[in-house]
Design an enzyme around this catalytic site. Sequence first.
Site, PDB file in Angstrom:
ATOM      1  N   ASP A   1      -6.340 -15.698   0.558  1.00  0.00           N
ATOM      2  CA  ASP A   1      -7.167 -14.628   1.125  1.00  0.00           C
ATOM      3  C   ASP A   1      -6.478 -13.278   0.971  1.00  0.00           C
ATOM      4  O   ASP A   1      -6.489 -12.445   1.881  1.00  0.00           O
ATOM      5  CB  ASP A   1      -7.466 -14.917   2.597  1.00  0.00           C
ATOM      6  CG  ASP A   1      -8.628 -14.074   3.129  1.00  0.00           C
ATOM      7  OD1 ASP A   1      -9.468 -13.635   2.308  1.00  0.00           O
ATOM      8  OD2 ASP A   1      -8.709 -13.851   4.348  1.00  0.00           O
TER       9      ASP A   1
ATOM     10  N   GLY B   1     -11.829 -12.546  15.867  1.00  0.00           N
ATOM     11  CA  GLY B   1     -11.468 -11.756  17.041  1.00  0.00           C
ATOM     12  C   GLY B   1     -10.873 -10.421  16.665  1.00  0.00           C
ATOM     13  O   GLY B   1     -10.925  -9.994  15.504  1.00  0.00           O
TER      14      GLY B   1
ATOM     15  N   GLY C   1     -11.212  -8.802  13.151  1.00  0.00           N
ATOM     16  CA  GLY C   1     -11.177  -9.834  12.125  1.00  0.00           C
ATOM     17  C   GLY C   1     -12.334 -10.794  12.253  1.00  0.00           C
ATOM     18  O   GLY C   1     -13.278 -10.565  13.021  1.00  0.00           O
TER      19      GLY C   1
END
Length: 450
Positions: free
Chosen positions: A280, A167, A164
């Site tokens: 998102d 991380g 992502g």
Amino acid sequence: MKIFIGFLFVFISDFKFTNAASKSLIIMSAISVPESSPVAPPIPSVPSSVADISSGTEASSKNHHMKPSKKLLIELITASSVMGIILLSFMYFWMCHRKKVYKSGKVGSKKLDSLRGLPLSSFISRSSGAIKSNNEKGSVVVMDYNLLESATSNFGESEILGVGGFGCVYKARLDDSLCVAVKRLDGGSQDAVKEFQTEVDLLSKIQHPNIITLLGYCVHDETKLLVYELMHNGSLETQLHGPSSGSNLTWHGRMKIALDTARGLEYLHENCKPSVIHRDLKSSNILLDSSYNAKLSDFGLAVMDGAQNKNNIKLSGTLGYVAPEYLLDGKLTDKSDVYAFGVVLLELLLGRRPVEKLAESQCQSIVTWAMPQLTDRSKLPNIVDPVIRYTMDLKHLYQVAAVAVLCVQPEPSYRPLITDVLHSLIPLVPVELGGTLRVVQTRPSVTNEP
């Protein structure tokens, strides 16, 4: 009770002081009266009436001197009693305050330790799977860092499920029967910390079949870990654009994923108080379990409607999914999520990425490319993903295309509410997959309607 006892003690002390004072006044009076007088010239006799008046005046003079003394003593007693009560009350409340401060400090230290992921017996028990909830409303489970590190093979590359913005996501085996997904956020940037806090706050209060379940979290120095239920079939993005290129997703399977996604969004927009804007939504944030049930994930950018001025929120999102009014003017509403849903629906329908590169410096969005052909019934079947082309009833294909076109309208007011989208998709999904469609024939339709 303590105040009453203190008052009684002060009263007794003052009473003793009063008796002593009275006795001393009597003694002083006795001393001041002479036993014999010096010889004086004879005084003419005074009438008895005048003598009586004189003696009465003397007695009244004595009483006049005695009354102020008693009054003074009473005032001293009252003042002493009031002061005693005030002092005792002050001491009592001071002791209560000290006790409260001590307890709050003790609780605060426990919370701080738990946030750091320390293996405290009050939060975490290694013998019981290293997970224990504090059973408070809106609470989340704190997990031991050492356990998660061991369960992910020290965060080894072989356990990585995805990558992502902040991380990686790892597969972790807590015991023989429980596997979970662990998202590791490294670094302490302001954006990373804010997204971590938002994710924990929201998912600790949300429970819905089409929203990912947060099992726990851990903070260890600069490393923050989020622990989710494991979704065995990964993300929709991987299924559509990965090695399998959508071959595992049939037409009805894709419509079920669209329906599940719409249900998750409807819960956020209509059932959460205050409502939540995901901000998102994209195919990589739609995860699929072993039965291809879809669940929304990654709530780090989510915004609660009414919590703040949405027009002043920092622009965030993924290119290709961001609504034009939010991208150009910073205006964020629930219709921004509807636009992103329309892009996902086009991905399911066409099998294309949201943004594709035409040349080295040119890109084209799926909306720009598909819009002219979505409303042309003669062209629409030819642009459908080849994996599912001609496997659906064309009436259903036209209906899905119409829904997608409405969702990606440039003007937000022209887009439908997610509830309306949900109701339009339910009749297209078979009953066994959560819809109301009763499939009479399985033979695909291969003819185009005029």
